[in-house]
Scaffold this motif. Structure first.
Motif, PDB file in Angstrom:
ATOM      1  N   GLN A 153       0.826  -1.209   0.000  1.00  0.00           N
ATOM      2  CA  GLN A 153       0.000   0.000   0.000  1.00  0.00           C
ATOM      3  C   GLN A 153       0.861   1.261   0.000  1.00  0.00           C
ATOM      4  N   ARG A 154       2.030   1.197   0.642  1.00  0.00           N
ATOM      5  CA  ARG A 154       2.901   2.373   0.660  1.00  0.00           C
ATOM      6  C   ARG A 154       3.366   2.763  -0.744  1.00  0.00           C
ATOM      7  N   LEU A 155       3.378   1.812  -1.663  1.00  0.00           N
ATOM      8  CA  LEU A 155       3.785   2.097  -3.037  1.00  0.00           C
ATOM      9  C   LEU A 155       2.730   2.876  -3.815  1.00  0.00           C
ATOM     10  N   SER A 156       1.519   2.942  -3.263  1.00  0.00           N
ATOM     11  CA  SER A 156       0.424   3.611  -3.962  1.00  0.00           C
ATOM     12  C   SER A 156       0.606   5.125  -3.960  1.00  0.00           C
ATOM     13  N   PHE A 157      -0.297   5.790  -4.639  1.00  0.00           N
ATOM     14  CA  PHE A 157      -0.227   7.240  -4.828  1.00  0.00           C
ATOM     15  C   PHE A 157      -0.386   7.993  -3.514  1.00  0.00           C
TER      16      PHE A 157
END
Length: 274
Positions: free
Chosen positions: A111-115
């Protein structure tokens, strides 16, 4: 979510957006992205430095317009690079949202890779922080550069051996030491070379003002990349809207084809009865 968007001829079309999960400002790829962007900016600065040096013999107005175009092109490229990264991050968030709706588990690292709205600005600022720090120190220590005293002609070398003359002319023979400000000035001027070429090195007052404004000028690339990253949401919306529009066009064509086949079938029925 779907919103109405007016196109040519006031024909309403659907602007399609999909929900996504928001990530964090930093993730496992942040350091790699910062180093990659830093290397890219070093190459960009060197290329703009070389290109702007080639315009040194051109008229002042033409040179300024060309250098302004070069700077605009650099900012446009960074904007597009940020938009591509932003669209990729939004796509990750959309996938995770779908997985969440289906009850499929995912890790916090995914989730941290998301926008995240601040991720682009953070990455770009960290990539440019070495140049920005150099510019800040230069802005605080810069002084108006005066014309040097010049060099003595070669025929005076014989007189320099005489103490009564050599001592008086010692100032002309002593080299000027290179200071930290000189090194920083060289780095910063390379980084903001389009603006240096526009201002011109002959005006010491204008150049001093430019050096004091250099930290702000070096924030422009970071702002372009970060703003492009924010535009990644619009890129994904445009992609979904085009997909939906193409789907409707295909469905419309299929309906017309089915109707045409049905009409042809009805026309054949009376012939078969005869």
């Amino acid at each position: 979510m779907q919103m109405k968007l007016k196109l040519k001829g006031n024909k309403p079309a659907e602007k399609v957006t999909k929900p996504y999960l928001t990530g964090s400002v930093t993730d496992e790829n942040t350091l790699r992205n910062i180093l990659k962007l830093f290397g890219t900016m070093v190459l960009v600065f060197l290329m703009t430095f070389i290109v702007c040096l080639m315009t040194g013999v051109v008229d002042g107005f033409i040179r300024g317009a060309f250098c302004m175009l070069v700077e605009a092109l650099v900012l446009f490229i960074l904007y597009n690079a940020g938009a591509a990264k932003g669209a990729e991050a939004v796509a990750r968030g959309e996938i995770l949202y779908q997985r969440k709706e289906k009850g499929v588990e995912f890790t916090p690292a995914e989730q941290r890779l998301s926008f995240h709205p601040a991720k682009g600005y953070f990455t770009a600022f960290c990539a440019l922080i070495p140049f920005i720090l150099c510019a800040v120190v230069l802005a605080l220590t810069a002084r108006k550069q005066m014309t040097g005293i010049g060099a003595l002609p070669s025929w005076t070398e014989a007189f320099l051996r005489r103490s009564e003359i050599g001592d008086a002319l010692a100032t002309y023979t002593n080299g000027v030491p290179v200071t930290l400000t000189d090194i920083l000035r060289m780095i910063v001027r390379i980084a903001v070379m389009p603006f240096v070429s526009m201002v011109g090195t002959s005006g010491s007052d204008r150049m001093l003002l430019l050096e004091r404004l250099s930290p702000v000028l070096l924030l422009l690339p970071a702002a372009a990349y970060g703003t492009g990253y924010l535009a990644g949401r619009g890129v994904r919306t445009r992609i979904h809207s085009e997909i939906e529009e193409n789907r409707k066009i295909r469905a419309k064509k299929e309906r017309k084809a089915r109707k045409a086949r049905a009409d042809q079938g009805r026309k054949r029925e009376p012939e078969q009865l005869n």
